[in-house]
Scaffold this motif. Structure first.
Motif, PDB file in Angstrom:
ATOM      1  N   LEU A  76       0.835  -1.198   0.000  1.00  0.00           N
ATOM      2  CA  LEU A  76       0.000   0.000   0.000  1.00  0.00           C
ATOM      3  C   LEU A  76       0.873   1.252   0.000  1.00  0.00           C
ATOM      4  CD1 LEU A  76      -3.227   0.511   2.049  1.00  0.00           C
ATOM      5  CD2 LEU A  76      -1.519   2.314   1.954  1.00  0.00           C
ATOM      6  N   THR A  77       1.934   1.235   0.808  1.00  0.00           N
ATOM      7  CA  THR A  77       2.833   2.387   0.865  1.00  0.00           C
ATOM      8  C   THR A  77       3.444   2.675  -0.500  1.00  0.00           C
ATOM      9  OG1 THR A  77       3.380   1.883   3.168  1.00  0.00           O
ATOM     10  CG2 THR A  77       4.880   3.345   1.978  1.00  0.00           C
ATOM     11  N   GLY A  78       3.844   1.622  -1.213  1.00  0.00           N
ATOM     12  CA  GLY A  78       4.436   1.795  -2.535  1.00  0.00           C
ATOM     13  C   GLY A  78       3.472   2.415  -3.528  1.00  0.00           C
ATOM     14  N   ILE A  79       2.213   1.968  -3.505  1.00  0.00           N
ATOM     15  CA  ILE A  79       1.197   2.517  -4.409  1.00  0.00           C
ATOM     16  C   ILE A  79       0.997   4.006  -4.144  1.00  0.00           C
ATOM     17  CG2 ILE A  79      -1.251   2.466  -5.033  1.00  0.00           C
ATOM     18  CD1 ILE A  79      -1.206  -0.551  -4.453  1.00  0.00           C
ATOM     19  N   VAL A  80       0.931   4.360  -2.874  1.00  0.00           N
ATOM     20  CA  VAL A  80       0.726   5.763  -2.497  1.00  0.00           C
ATOM     21  C   VAL A  80       1.886   6.638  -2.960  1.00  0.00           C
ATOM     22  CG1 VAL A  80       0.567   7.354  -0.535  1.00  0.00           C
ATOM     23  CG2 VAL A  80      -0.789   5.251  -0.542  1.00  0.00           C
TER      24      VAL A  80
ATOM     25  N   LYS B 211     -16.712   5.437   4.722  1.00  0.00           N
ATOM     26  CA  LYS B 211     -15.834   4.266   4.745  1.00  0.00           C
ATOM     27  C   LYS B 211     -15.064   4.153   3.427  1.00  0.00           C
ATOM     28  CE  LYS B 211     -18.780   1.831   8.013  1.00  0.00           C
ATOM     29  NZ  LYS B 211     -19.577   0.623   8.300  1.00  0.00           N
ATOM     30  N   PHE B 212     -14.293   5.186   3.184  1.00  0.00           N
ATOM     31  CA  PHE B 212     -13.589   5.370   1.915  1.00  0.00           C
ATOM     32  C   PHE B 212     -12.739   4.156   1.564  1.00  0.00           C
ATOM     33  CE2 PHE B 212     -11.334   8.696  -0.749  1.00  0.00           C
ATOM     34  CZ  PHE B 212     -12.486   9.059  -1.424  1.00  0.00           C
ATOM     35  N   GLN B 213     -13.123   3.423   0.542  1.00  0.00           N
ATOM     36  CA  GLN B 213     -12.369   2.259   0.090  1.00  0.00           C
ATOM     37  C   GLN B 213     -11.972   2.455  -1.373  1.00  0.00           C
ATOM     38  OE1 GLN B 213     -14.825  -1.161   0.910  1.00  0.00           O
ATOM     39  NE2 GLN B 213     -14.132  -1.281   3.029  1.00  0.00           N
ATOM     40  N   LEU B 214     -10.692   2.272  -1.665  1.00  0.00           N
ATOM     41  CA  LEU B 214     -10.179   2.507  -3.014  1.00  0.00           C
ATOM     42  C   LEU B 214      -9.370   1.312  -3.491  1.00  0.00           C
ATOM     43  CD1 LEU B 214      -8.873   6.164  -2.514  1.00  0.00           C
ATOM     44  CD2 LEU B 214     -10.954   5.505  -3.736  1.00  0.00           C
ATOM     45  N   GLY B 215      -9.462   1.044  -4.802  1.00  0.00           N
ATOM     46  CA  GLY B 215      -8.586   0.056  -5.417  1.00  0.00           C
ATOM     47  C   GLY B 215      -7.239   0.683  -5.692  1.00  0.00           C
ATOM     48  N   PRO B 216      -6.303  -0.076  -6.268  1.00  0.00           N
ATOM     49  CA  PRO B 216      -4.957   0.447  -6.538  1.00  0.00           C
ATOM     50  C   PRO B 216      -4.957   1.715  -7.391  1.00  0.00           C
ATOM     51  CG  PRO B 216      -4.978  -1.930  -6.768  1.00  0.00           C
ATOM     52  CD  PRO B 216      -6.410  -1.516  -6.586  1.00  0.00           C
ATOM     53  N   VAL B 217      -5.774   1.739  -8.453  1.00  0.00           N
ATOM     54  CA  VAL B 217      -5.815   2.922  -9.326  1.00  0.00           C
ATOM     55  C   VAL B 217      -6.413   4.114  -8.590  1.00  0.00           C
ATOM     56  CG1 VAL B 217      -6.755   3.891 -11.453  1.00  0.00           C
ATOM     57  CG2 VAL B 217      -5.965   1.523 -11.418  1.00  0.00           C
ATOM     58  N   GLY B 218      -7.508   3.883  -7.881  1.00  0.00           N
ATOM     59  CA  GLY B 218      -8.132   4.964  -7.118  1.00  0.00           C
ATOM     60  C   GLY B 218      -7.229   5.485  -6.022  1.00  0.00           C
ATOM     61  N   LEU B 219      -6.500   4.578  -5.374  1.00  0.00           N
ATOM     62  CA  LEU B 219      -5.568   4.976  -4.317  1.00  0.00           C
ATOM     63  C   LEU B 219      -4.446   5.833  -4.882  1.00  0.00           C
ATOM     64  CD1 LEU B 219      -4.650   4.801  -1.388  1.00  0.00           C
ATOM     65  CD2 LEU B 219      -3.504   2.643  -1.938  1.00  0.00           C
ATOM     66  N   ALA B 220      -3.923   5.451  -6.052  1.00  0.00           N
ATOM     67  CA  ALA B 220      -2.863   6.231  -6.687  1.00  0.00           C
ATOM     68  C   ALA B 220      -3.365   7.619  -7.072  1.00  0.00           C
ATOM     69  CB  ALA B 220      -2.337   5.499  -7.920  1.00  0.00           C
ATOM     70  N   GLY B 221      -4.605   7.693  -7.586  1.00  0.00           N
ATOM     71  CA  GLY B 221      -5.181   8.983  -7.953  1.00  0.00           C
ATOM     72  C   GLY B 221      -5.413   9.866  -6.742  1.00  0.00           C
ATOM     73  N   PHE B 222      -5.961   9.285  -5.677  1.00  0.00           N
ATOM     74  CA  PHE B 222      -6.169  10.047  -4.445  1.00  0.00           C
ATOM     75  C   PHE B 222      -4.836  10.539  -3.889  1.00  0.00           C
ATOM     76  CE2 PHE B 222      -6.305  10.368   0.150  1.00  0.00           C
ATOM     77  CZ  PHE B 222      -7.430  11.166   0.367  1.00  0.00           C
ATOM     78  N   SER B 223      -3.818   9.710  -3.970  1.00  0.00           N
ATOM     79  CA  SER B 223      -2.492  10.066  -3.439  1.00  0.00           C
ATOM     80  C   SER B 223      -1.897  11.260  -4.175  1.00  0.00           C
ATOM     81  CB  SER B 223      -1.549   8.867  -3.526  1.00  0.00           C
ATOM     82  OG  SER B 223      -2.040   7.784  -2.768  1.00  0.00           O
ATOM     83  N   ALA B 224      -2.189  11.377  -5.471  1.00  0.00           N
ATOM     84  CA  ALA B 224      -1.699  12.526  -6.231  1.00  0.00           C
ATOM     85  C   ALA B 224      -2.335  13.813  -5.720  1.00  0.00           C
ATOM     86  CB  ALA B 224      -1.997  12.338  -7.717  1.00  0.00           C
ATOM     87  N   VAL B 225      -3.658  13.775  -5.511  1.00  0.00           N
ATOM     88  CA  VAL B 225      -4.358  14.948  -4.962  1.00  0.00           C
ATOM     89  C   VAL B 225      -3.855  15.245  -3.551  1.00  0.00           C
ATOM     90  CG1 VAL B 225      -6.609  15.877  -4.293  1.00  0.00           C
ATOM     91  CG2 VAL B 225      -6.395  14.480  -6.368  1.00  0.00           C
TER      92      VAL B 225
ATOM     93  N   VAL C 144      -8.706   6.740   4.416  1.00  0.00           N
ATOM     94  CA  VAL C 144      -8.288   5.907   3.289  1.00  0.00           C
ATOM     95  C   VAL C 144      -7.540   4.676   3.789  1.00  0.00           C
ATOM     96  CG1 VAL C 144      -6.857   5.824   1.210  1.00  0.00           C
ATOM     97  CG2 VAL C 144      -8.196   7.867   1.718  1.00  0.00           C
ATOM     98  N   LEU C 145      -6.640   4.867   4.743  1.00  0.00           N
ATOM     99  CA  LEU C 145      -5.887   3.739   5.299  1.00  0.00           C
ATOM    100  C   LEU C 145      -6.805   2.808   6.088  1.00  0.00           C
ATOM    101  CD1 LEU C 145      -2.605   5.510   6.513  1.00  0.00           C
ATOM    102  CD2 LEU C 145      -3.047   4.324   4.350  1.00  0.00           C
ATOM    103  N   LEU C 146      -7.744   3.392   6.820  1.00  0.00           N
ATOM    104  CA  LEU C 146      -8.703   2.564   7.558  1.00  0.00           C
ATOM    105  C   LEU C 146      -9.573   1.778   6.591  1.00  0.00           C
ATOM    106  CD1 LEU C 146      -9.840   5.049  10.374  1.00  0.00           C
ATOM    107  CD2 LEU C 146      -8.231   3.140  10.571  1.00  0.00           C
ATOM    108  N   GLY C 147      -9.974   2.418   5.494  1.00  0.00           N
ATOM    109  CA  GLY C 147     -10.787   1.745   4.486  1.00  0.00           C
ATOM    110  C   GLY C 147     -10.037   0.616   3.805  1.00  0.00           C
ATOM    111  N   ALA C 148      -8.711   0.687   3.806  1.00  0.00           N
ATOM    112  CA  ALA C 148      -7.886  -0.374   3.224  1.00  0.00           C
ATOM    113  C   ALA C 148      -7.697  -1.535   4.186  1.00  0.00           C
ATOM    114  CB  ALA C 148      -6.528   0.188   2.820  1.00  0.00           C
ATOM    115  N   GLY C 149      -8.315  -1.427   5.360  1.00  0.00           N
ATOM    116  CA  GLY C 149      -8.264  -2.523   6.321  1.00  0.00           C
ATOM    117  C   GLY C 149      -7.154  -2.421   7.341  1.00  0.00           C
ATOM    118  N   LEU C 150      -6.439  -1.302   7.359  1.00  0.00           N
ATOM    119  CA  LEU C 150      -5.362  -1.144   8.331  1.00  0.00           C
ATOM    120  C   LEU C 150      -5.921  -0.696   9.674  1.00  0.00           C
ATOM    121  CD1 LEU C 150      -2.569   0.599   6.229  1.00  0.00           C
ATOM    122  CD2 LEU C 150      -3.009  -1.830   6.551  1.00  0.00           C
ATOM    123  N   ALA C 151      -5.328  -1.170  10.736  1.00  0.00           N
ATOM    124  CA  ALA C 151      -5.753  -0.789  12.079  1.00  0.00           C
ATOM    125  C   ALA C 151      -4.576  -0.973  13.032  1.00  0.00           C
ATOM    126  CB  ALA C 151      -6.941  -1.630  12.537  1.00  0.00           C
ATOM    127  N   GLY C 152      -4.664  -0.321  14.178  1.00  0.00           N
ATOM    128  CA  GLY C 152      -3.652  -0.492  15.209  1.00  0.00           C
ATOM    129  C   GLY C 152      -2.256  -0.133  14.748  1.00  0.00           C
TER     130      GLY C 152
END
Length: 256
Positions: free
Chosen positions: A79-83, A128-142, A160-168
């Protein structure tokens, strides 16, 4: 010169900065954001609004490096790499825009973002913002452009990170890795432009060091305090800070 501004500050002002940085470290350690939202209203009248983002770029770099070291084994590398692929060039663009802004415009941008960050953060979290790889890359640009021109934009990445299933600790580690890239990129651009003077670096490092104990205290608080209560307190502080930053330009506009 930035050096004279720093060293001529009264002891009381230095204590206010140190205590505020410590509190910001606690907030950042608990939620992944907070330092960039809480400190601008404190630093702007003391160091000058034009120095806020350069100072916080270095200070928050130190804070997030420390936070990352605490949770580094839990980072989500994919996820970090995509961002970072789209975010880093966008941060360069955003920081270049920031450097072209006059002082009053900087205050308006920072203050306006603080006020908008509250409803934007709530809207993204509620959906509950959930994005696929392309959407995540686009959001990261903004996100990168916003991060280059403001401080505290990390609040937008949280849902966005919470929507990707990350926690704690996985959330805290991944957010820290992203924040390190944002602040390092901004610091390099500021250094290239000559806006990262020695006095700014010294001030930033001192502020960053004051945040580090907050990361440890945040781990203790997380096990004993409701994040909902913390979030509401943060919103009140951010709202007051945004109004404070906007007051100067608005007053000047009416006076003119």
């Amino acid at each position: 010169m930035m050096e004279s501004i720093l060293w001529q500050l009264p002891v009381v002002d230095l204590l206010v900065i140190a205590i505020s940085a410590f509190a910001a470290g606690i907030c950042s350690g608990m939620t992944g954001f907070g330092g960039g939202l809480l400190l601008p209203p404190i630093l702007a009248p003391l160091l000058g609004v034009q120095h806020v983002v350069p100072v916080l770029s270095v200070a928050m770099l130190l804070t997030n490096l420390h936070r990352f070291s605490l949770y580094r084994h839990n980072v989500n590398r994919r996820l970090t790499g995509i961002v970072l692929i789209t975010m880093i060039p966008a941060v360069i663009l955003g920081t270049s825009i920031y450097l072209s802004l006059p002082h009053d415009a900087i205050a308006i941008v920072l203050g306006g973002f603080l006020l908008l960050s509250i409803p934007l953060g709530r809207i993204l979290a509620a959906r509950k913002f959930q994005l696929g790889p392309v959407g995540l890359a686009g959001f990261s640009a903004v996100f990168g452009v916003i991060s280059g021109t403001t401080s505290g934009s990390g609040v937008l990445m949280v849902p966005v990170l919470l929507g990707a299933g990350l926690a704690g600790t996985a959330f805290l580690a991944t957010d820290a890795a992203i924040s390190i890239a944002v602040n390092l990129t901004r610091a390099l651009v500021f250094n290239q432009s000559g806006d990262l003077q020695w006095g700014i670096v010294v001030a930033a490092l001192l502020i960053g060091l004051c945040t580090l104990p907050g990361n440890y205290l945040a781990r203790w608080i997380l096990r004993r305090t409701s994040l909902r209560v913390h979030a509401r307190i943060m919103e009140v502080v951010v709202l007051a800070g945004g109004i404070t930053l906007l007051w100067g330009p608005v007053k000047a506009a009416f006076a003119g």
